[in-house]
Design a protein around this motif. Structure first.
Motif, mmCIF file in Angstrom:
data_model
loop_
_atom_site.group_PDB
_atom_site.id
_atom_site.type_symbol
_atom_site.label_atom_id
_atom_site.label_comp_id
_atom_site.label_asym_id
_atom_site.label_seq_id
_atom_site.Cartn_x
_atom_site.Cartn_y
_atom_site.Cartn_z
ATOM 1 N N GLU A 252 0.827 -1.211 0.000
ATOM 2 C CA GLU A 252 0.000 0.000 0.000
ATOM 3 C C GLU A 252 0.864 1.265 0.000
ATOM 4 O O GLU A 252 0.478 2.303 -0.548
ATOM 5 N N LYS A 253 2.040 1.136 0.603
ATOM 6 C CA LYS A 253 2.958 2.275 0.620
ATOM 7 C C LYS A 253 3.851 2.312 -0.624
ATOM 8 O O LYS A 253 4.728 3.164 -0.736
ATOM 9 N N GLY A 254 3.653 1.361 -1.536
ATOM 10 C CA GLY A 254 4.439 1.335 -2.762
ATOM 11 C C GLY A 254 5.852 0.802 -2.575
ATOM 12 O O GLY A 254 6.689 0.977 -3.475
ATOM 13 N N LYS A 255 6.110 0.139 -1.462
ATOM 14 C CA LYS A 255 7.450 -0.392 -1.197
ATOM 15 C C LYS A 255 7.532 -1.829 -1.720
ATOM 16 O O LYS A 255 7.531 -2.803 -0.966
ATOM 17 N N VAL A 256 7.583 -1.914 -3.046
ATOM 18 C CA VAL A 256 7.585 -3.239 -3.686
ATOM 19 C C VAL A 256 8.868 -4.010 -3.371
ATOM 20 O O VAL A 256 8.857 -5.203 -3.088
ATOM 21 N N GLN A 257 10.022 -3.339 -3.432
ATOM 22 C CA GLN A 257 11.302 -4.020 -3.191
ATOM 23 C C GLN A 257 11.371 -4.557 -1.762
ATOM 24 O O GLN A 257 11.845 -5.665 -1.527
#
Length: 456
Positions: free
Chosen positions: A275-280
């Motif tokens: 949700e925070k866009g922290k895919v890595q």
């Protein structure tokens, strides 16, 4: 002339019936056709009786005291009988000595019977030279009693061989004692009364055969108890396997509960990162989670549950004792051998290997197991370190465990029994520091039934 002829015919009858006794008891072991043995036995009876009479006559003239001169020719008869039977049967020395000593006792029993009835009903026949009446007098008891005792002793000997006579090679000492007792009583300490003397000899013979009957019965019961103990050991292996399976299932169920419980936490963490866009960061978290799951779940050794469970449990036991374990197992889920039979083979191999490796030097405590399957064959090879001490008698490996009295190891006997069930082979080799057990099993062809357990 009548005296010599009557004595000679009597001697031939006794020799012939003694040979009949030996051949009848060993009938199932003979490796020479009876058409060859019968003429040889007849020749020995005729020629041996003449030689025995000549030796007795010579001794009677030479000895300054009175004695039963037939006793002197007994060792010659015994030696001829031993080497003849050994050539005809290839039976073990202990078994042949037992049979030959029984035949001597049968001869003594027949003679004592004749003399006893002479003393009771025909006292005039007890003194003087042989006469024509002695031929049926000695011949009838010899024929009748020898035949009956041959049937009796054949059954006894079959029982002994059925429970592996190799373990009782010194049983011949018991009939030897009775033979010596008879000879001593006859030549050194005869009783005053002729009838009483032979009645006592007759009693010695009857007590001897009653003793043999009870002895074989006791040995048979002991062997049966040993077989039952072996069966209980095998059942204990199977029970241990079932308990291990239950433990594994319970452990697996608990693990699944924990995974389901923790999964929600992992999902929440991943959801928050995504949700925070922290895919890595989410991918790194997934890699860590995957590594932790791989470490928690131990991969199976092979597809077969029995082999996997047994080997894992014994591996853990060995490693607790600082024994290095190396395994290379290739076994399908359905290998073609019943699970209980496989458990007996592997369980005994592991038990022997762990026990032996514990006694080895600390630098040489190891176990190496390899199982391969190929074209309807299973090859099992177990190597382990040991202390360099081997107790072996022929092809048998004797147990060094306390209380076993150097008897054959039950584990190795069980492994050999299982291999024979699958028409397989076993080999046990050793170097000064490594013991190797190899088992080759031939699996049933498609459509054939798996061999069932032997009834005990």
């Amino acid at each position: 002339m009548e005296t010599i002829t009557a004595e000679y015919i009597t001697c031939v009858i006794e020799a012939a019936m003694t040979m009949f006794f030996c051949l009848y008891v060993t009938r199932g072991l003979l490796q020479v056709p009876m058409r060859i043995l019968a003429p040889v036995a007849a020749f020995l009876a005729v020629a041996g009786s003449a030689a025995s009479m000549a030796l007795s006559a010579w001794l009677s003239a030479c000895l300054p005291f009175s004695m039963d001169t037939s006793t002197v020719s007994l060792p010659l008869w015994f030696a001829v009988g031993y080497f003849s039977l050994r050539r005809a049967t290839h039976e073990r020395a202990g078994g042949l000595l037992f049979i030959l000593l029984l035949s001597v006792q049968v001869l003594h029993l027949c003679r004592s019977t004749t003399y006893f009835f002479y003393g009771l009903f025909l006292p005039h026949m007890t003194d003087g030279p042989y006469c024509w009446a002695d031929i049926p007098g000695f011949g009838i008891p010899s024929v009748v009693l020898t035949f009956l005792l041959a049937v009796f002793c054949r059954r006894l000997y079959q029982k002994l061989r059925g429970i592996d006579l190799r373990g009782y090679l010194r049983l011949w000492l018991i009939p030897l004692f009775f033979v010596i007792l008879y000879i001593l009583q006859t030549n050194i300490y005869p009783l005053g009364n002729f009838t009483l003397t032979n009645g006592f000899r007759l009693l010695i013979g009857l007590c001897a055969f009653v003793t043999y009957s009870q002895m074989v019965s006791a040995i048979s019961h002991a062997a049966m108890a040993a077989r039952e103990t072996e069966i209980h050991t095998q059942l204990a292996h199977q029970l241990d396997l079932q308990r291990a399976r239950v433990d594994d299932l319970e452990s697996h169920a608990e693990e699944m509960k924990r995974i389901r419980h923790d999964r929600r936490q992992h999902v929440q963490v991943l959801r928050g990162l995504l949700e925070k866009g922290k895919v890595q960061e989410a991918l790194t978290y997934l890699d860590d989670y995957e590594d932790s799951m791989a470490g928690a779940i131990q991969p199976p050794l092979c597809e077969n549950f029995v082999a996997d469970t047994l080997c894992r449990r014994y591996e853990a036991l060995a490693k607790q004792s600082d024994i290095t374990v190396t395994m290379n197992i290739s076994l399908p889920k359905e290998p073609g051998i019943s699970g209980s039979d496989l458990a007996v083979i592997l369980g005994n191999l592991w038990e022997n290997a762990v026990a032996a490796a514990l006694d080895a030097k600390e630098t040489h405590r190891f176990i190496r197991l390899r199982i391969q399957t190929r074209e309807e064959q299973i090859l099992i090879r177990m190597e382990n370190g040991y202390d360099g001490v081997i107790c072996q008698e022929g092809e048998r490996f004797l147990s060094s465990k306390p209380g076993r009295n150097r008897a054959e190891g039950v584990g190795i006997a069980s492994i050999r029994s299982m291999a024979r069930r699958y028409s397989g082979l076993t080999a046990f080799d050793y170097t000064p520091d490594t013991f190797t057990a190899s088992v080759l099993l031939y699996l049933p062809k498609p459509g054939e039934l798996i061999p069932t357990s032997n009834k005990v």
